[in-house]
Design a protein around this motif. Structure first.
Motif, mmCIF file in Angstrom:
data_model
loop_
_atom_site.group_PDB
_atom_site.id
_atom_site.type_symbol
_atom_site.label_atom_id
_atom_site.label_comp_id
_atom_site.label_asym_id
_atom_site.label_seq_id
_atom_site.Cartn_x
_atom_site.Cartn_y
_atom_site.Cartn_z
ATOM 1 N N LEU A 1 5.861 3.047 1.305
ATOM 2 C CA LEU A 1 4.852 2.040 1.530
ATOM 3 C C LEU A 1 4.879 0.814 2.453
ATOM 4 C CD1 LEU A 1 5.795 -1.077 -0.980
ATOM 5 C CD2 LEU A 1 7.406 1.215 -1.026
ATOM 6 N N TYR B 1 0.786 -1.251 0.158
ATOM 7 C CA TYR B 1 0.052 -0.168 0.110
ATOM 8 C C TYR B 1 0.941 1.329 -0.043
ATOM 9 C CZ TYR B 1 -3.515 3.387 1.730
ATOM 10 O OH TYR B 1 -4.223 4.363 1.907
ATOM 11 N N VAL B 2 0.653 2.009 -0.845
ATOM 12 C CA VAL B 2 1.368 3.394 -1.208
ATOM 13 C C VAL B 2 1.292 4.357 -0.203
ATOM 14 C CG1 VAL B 2 2.669 4.958 -2.701
ATOM 15 C CG2 VAL B 2 2.021 2.689 -3.703
ATOM 16 N N SER C 1 -2.996 0.205 -3.991
ATOM 17 C CA SER C 1 -2.507 -0.894 -3.490
ATOM 18 C C SER C 1 -2.383 -2.015 -4.446
ATOM 19 C CB SER C 1 -3.246 -1.676 -2.015
ATOM 20 O OG SER C 1 -4.375 -1.845 -2.423
#
Length: 206
Positions: free
Chosen positions: A190, A147-148, A169
């Motif tokens: 992330l 997930y960024v 994500s």
């Protein structure tokens, strides 16, 4: 910011290939784990998809392992990334306090451990600098989820290239050849989760 079209991101590591001082015990730990498993340098390197010379450089501290290498070596040695990074506590506190653990760095990436050691699922917060490991392609058993949080991340899965921004994500079978690289010059941050467990795959691997 996008990478220059038609070119590769610049290598921001020092010309001398300086090794970060944050992991002084990584090299002997890798060597000791291999020996405790009764594996020769050649056998361990073959299982990890590395050359014996490359693994030897990791074990002598002349190179630092990338995240895919850590995942592969942890699987081969029957341990968790947290042990390779020096998190040896047997406690499994369900609450991980912010700022309670120091970050570790290897090959330009910064690792913040976000989970307890010895678990089947490994959780990390990663900071990927621009220009680091952009050409490293890996495959290994298990699944990955990311997930960024900040910046832009370039994720290559097989022949497909995806660019992820904050809030995006990805969840994929890590047997699919893949690589990660920051697509913005300020790098990318992330959340990253890996497990050796494999979900039933309804589609063939590319």
């Amino acid at each position: 910011m996008q990478s220059p079209p038609g070119g590769h991101p610049p290598d921001l590591r020092s010309p001398a290939g300086d090794i970060p001082a944050e992991l002084p015990d990584m090299a002997p730990r890798l060597r000791d784990l291999r020996r405790r498993r009764g594996l020769t340098l050649e056998a361990a390197a073959q299982r990890a998809g590395l050359s014996p010379a490359h693994l030897s450089r990791l074990e002598t501290g002349r190179r630092q392992p990338s995240l895919p290498m850590l995942l592969s070596l942890a699987r081969i040695y029957g341990t968790a990334i947290s042990e390779l990074l020096g998190e040896l506590s047997p406690e499994r506190d369900p609450v991980i306090r912010g700022g309670g653990r120091e970050a570790a760095a290897a090959d330009g990436w910064t690792y913040h451990r976000m989970g307890s050691p010895g678990r089947a699922m490994q959780a990390l917060r990663l900071i990927v600098p621009y220009g680091a490991q952009g050409d490293l392609v890996r495959t290994h058993p298990g699944e990955e989820w990311m997930y960024v949080l900040d910046g832009r991340l370039r994720l290559t899965l097989g022949e497909a290239v995806h660019e992820l921004g904050p809030g995006d994500s990805a969840h994929f079978d890590s047997l699919t050849p893949h690589r990660l690289a920051a697509a913005s010059r300020d790098g990318a941050e992330l959340l990253f989760v890996h497990t050796l467990l494999q979900s039933p795959d309804l589609y063939p691997h590319p």
